[in-house]
Enzyme design. Structure first.
Site, short mmCIF file in Angstrom:
data_model
loop_
_atom_site.label_atom_id
_atom_site.label_comp_id
_atom_site.label_asym_id
_atom_site.label_seq_id
_atom_site.Cartn_x
_atom_site.Cartn_y
_atom_site.Cartn_z
N LYS A 111 -12.28 4.13 7.93
CA LYS A 111 -11.96 3.00 7.06
C LYS A 111 -12.84 1.84 7.44
CE LYS A 111 -8.89 2.17 3.73
NZ LYS A 111 -8.20 3.14 2.86
P1 NAD Z 1 -6.73 -3.15 -5.89
O1 NAD Z 1 -7.44 -4.23 -5.19
O2 NAD Z 1 -7.38 -2.51 -7.07
O3 NAD Z 1 -5.28 -3.65 -6.34
C1 NAD Z 1 -4.36 -4.20 -5.45
C2 NAD Z 1 -3.21 -4.76 -6.28
O4 NAD Z 1 -2.17 -5.21 -5.39
C3 NAD Z 1 -3.61 -5.98 -7.11
O5 NAD Z 1 -2.94 -5.91 -8.36
C4 NAD Z 1 -3.08 -7.15 -6.31
O6 NAD Z 1 -2.81 -8.30 -7.09
C5 NAD Z 1 -1.82 -6.53 -5.74
N1 NAD Z 1 -1.33 -7.22 -4.55
C6 NAD Z 1 -2.04 -7.69 -3.51
N2 NAD Z 1 -1.22 -8.25 -2.62
C7 NAD Z 1 0.04 -8.11 -3.11
C8 NAD Z 1 1.31 -8.51 -2.66
N3 NAD Z 1 1.46 -9.17 -1.51
N4 NAD Z 1 2.38 -8.19 -3.43
C9 NAD Z 1 2.22 -7.53 -4.58
N5 NAD Z 1 1.04 -7.14 -5.06
C10 NAD Z 1 -0.03 -7.44 -4.34
O7 NAD Z 1 -6.41 -2.06 -4.77
P2 NAD Z 1 -6.06 -0.51 -4.97
O8 NAD Z 1 -7.31 0.26 -4.80
O9 NAD Z 1 -5.22 -0.32 -6.18
O10 NAD Z 1 -5.19 -0.24 -3.66
C11 NAD Z 1 -3.79 -0.47 -3.61
C12 NAD Z 1 -3.19 0.34 -2.47
O11 NAD Z 1 -3.48 1.72 -2.67
C13 NAD Z 1 -3.74 0.01 -1.09
O12 NAD Z 1 -2.71 0.20 -0.14
C14 NAD Z 1 -4.82 1.07 -0.89
O13 NAD Z 1 -5.11 1.28 0.47
C15 NAD Z 1 -4.13 2.25 -1.53
N6 NAD Z 1 -5.01 3.35 -1.94
C16 NAD Z 1 -6.05 3.12 -2.81
C17 NAD Z 1 -6.83 4.20 -3.20
C18 NAD Z 1 -7.93 4.05 -4.22
O14 NAD Z 1 -8.48 5.07 -4.64
N7 NAD Z 1 -8.30 2.85 -4.66
C19 NAD Z 1 -6.59 5.47 -2.69
C20 NAD Z 1 -5.51 5.66 -1.83
C21 NAD Z 1 -4.73 4.59 -1.48
#
Ligand code: NAD
Length: 421
Positions: A111
């Protein structure tokens, strides 16, 4: 017996370590192997200057942690967020190791992150930040070494800048250094929605085991980014009523159901999510405790903990985010009969299609989206079945079952590879 009070549930690395320690109580693996695979193999910290558009310059901190490379190259996203620190990146890298092992793809875990606030930065600033950070970590990344991908606040455009920067550095175009790229430069069909699609596939498996009818289910989704928005959209498309969604600004609730695409259009048009007109505003804390059958936390870690676990009403929690539920909250859920599909299984669809993307890049081939989705479904269903069987046989929660499966696989790799020299 493990003393849970020794672990701080608000710290991702302590959550990771406690989850690991709980699982190894049920496994017979030599101590030196456990010590080796619990902690990161390699950690890289960088400090670099970023010039802002107005001419002022600040020094930023970035990290890349390769938690494990026993089963293949390190693999994991890059996060841009003010909360990023080395311990958070260590935890996220560890979760990637176990995730890749649960779905049995030939990657280790890694990461990266940069401590910054992208919400206040221009696109040009983000591009300069990305190029300089990648240049700084370029000695340790590469298609056979460590392959980044998107995470919080990074997206296909950021991945495209990474391809370009790394390719300039190497002297030839090398798109297999990163996954989650736009399809025009070697991204895979289906990657954008893959994490969310994987969540839906395991939800279907869980619902079947639980006897839960998804056609009459209500879902609540926290986080409206890549994972949360597409999860809400896919749930809506399959007929699940999405009654609430939220982002960092707060949430919106409508018991009659929301159309995620319409909410997205409102946000894309500059509106704040809680002000979406066809619903009632609520806080993220209120959203998590809503009456619903399906809860998908898809924002950040540590959202469900001792303070609110008892108030959660969902029957099934599908962890789109990494680390949303503390091990202390897991115990409460297990006692209450709330079924958790843990992050290292639930959101593994993203890295699984990243694996497909890497394979396509190395072979210079392109698969169709239906091929990608079919292969993804197969892998997610198989992994769910394997974890569920351990959960039933060993009478442990789904998270511990998933860790047992993953740690067993990584430990076996260490045992077979042996000790050098
Ligand atoms: P992103 O940046 O696209 O979206 C994050 C979202 O969370 C946004 O809508 C933001 O406004 C919201 N957010 C941030 N802080 C917040 C809070 N305190 N309360 C509520 N909402 C909040 O990110 P993403 O890629 O969608 O990732 C989201 C989660 O999924 C993370 O934990 C990431 O590690 C995990 N994840 C992502 C992927 C991927 O393919 N992108 C894969 C596996 C896991």
């Amino acid at each position: 017996m493990i003393d849970f009070s020794q672990y701080d549930e608000t710290k991702p690395l302590e959550m990771h370590n406690l989850q690991f320690d709980i699982a190894v109580e049920h496994l017979e693996v030599e101590d030196w192997i456990l010590d080796k695979i619990k902690t990161p193999r390699r950690e890289f910290s960088v400090r670099f200057p970023l010039r802002f558009d107005d001419g002022h310059t600040v020094l930023l901190s970035g990290y890349r942690v390769q938690h494990n490379t026993l089963r293949g190259p390190a693999k994991g996203g890059i996060r841009y967020h003010p909360q990023v620190d080395l311990d958070e990146v260590r935890a996220l890298a560890g979760w990637m190791t176990w995730k890749c092992a649960v779905v049995d793809i030939p990657f280790g875990g890694g990461k990266g992150g940069v401590t910054c606030d992208p919400a206040t930065m221009s696109s040009a600033e983000l591009e300069r930040l990305t190029r300089r950070y990648i240049w700084e970590i370029s000695p340790i990344i590469g298609p056979e070494k460590d392959i980044p991908a998107p995470d919080v606040n990074t997206n296909p455009q950021v991945m495209a800048w990474i391809v370009d920067t790394y390719s300039v550095f190497k002297g030839y175009t090398c798109n297999s250094v990163v996954t989650g790229k736009p399809p025009a430069i070697g991204g895979s069909a289906g990657r954008l929605k893959a994490t969310s699609r994987g969540c839906v596939y395991v939800l279907e498996e869980a619902a079947r085991e639980m006897g839960l009818d998804l056609n009459s289910a209500r879902a609540v989704v926290q986080g409206f980014g890549n994972v949360g928005y597409h999860a809400a959209e896919l749930l809506h498309e399959m007929g699940v009523k999405v009654v609430a969604v939220s982002d960092v600004d707060g949430g919106v609730f409508n018991p009659a159901g929301l159309d995620p695409a319409a909410v997205q259009a409102h946000v894309a048009g500059g509106g704040s999510l809680p002000e979406y007109p066809q619903g009632e505003a609520l806080t993220n804390a209120e959203l998590l405790e809503l009456d619903c059958e399906v809860l998908v936390p898809a924002a950040l870690e540590g959202q469900i903990n001792l303070a609110n676990a008892d108030n959660i009403k969902a029957q099934v929690v599908v962890e789109g985010a990494n680390g949303p539920t503390s091990p202390q909250a897991d115990q409460i859920f297990y006692d209450k009969g709330i079924f958790v599909v843990p992050d290292i299984l639930a959101n593994a669809g993203g890295v699984t299609v990243s694996y497909f993307e890497w394979v396509q890049n190395l072979q210079k081939l392109f698969w169709t989206e239906s091929d990608v989705n079919q292969q993804l479904k197969h892998i997610m269903a198989k992994a769910f079945g394997e974890v569920f069987a351990i959960h039933q046989k060993e009478k442990v929660n789904m998270r511990t079952a998933a860790y047992m499966l993953a740690i067993g696989r990584v430990a076996e790799a260490k045992q077979l590879r042996g000790v050098f020299p």
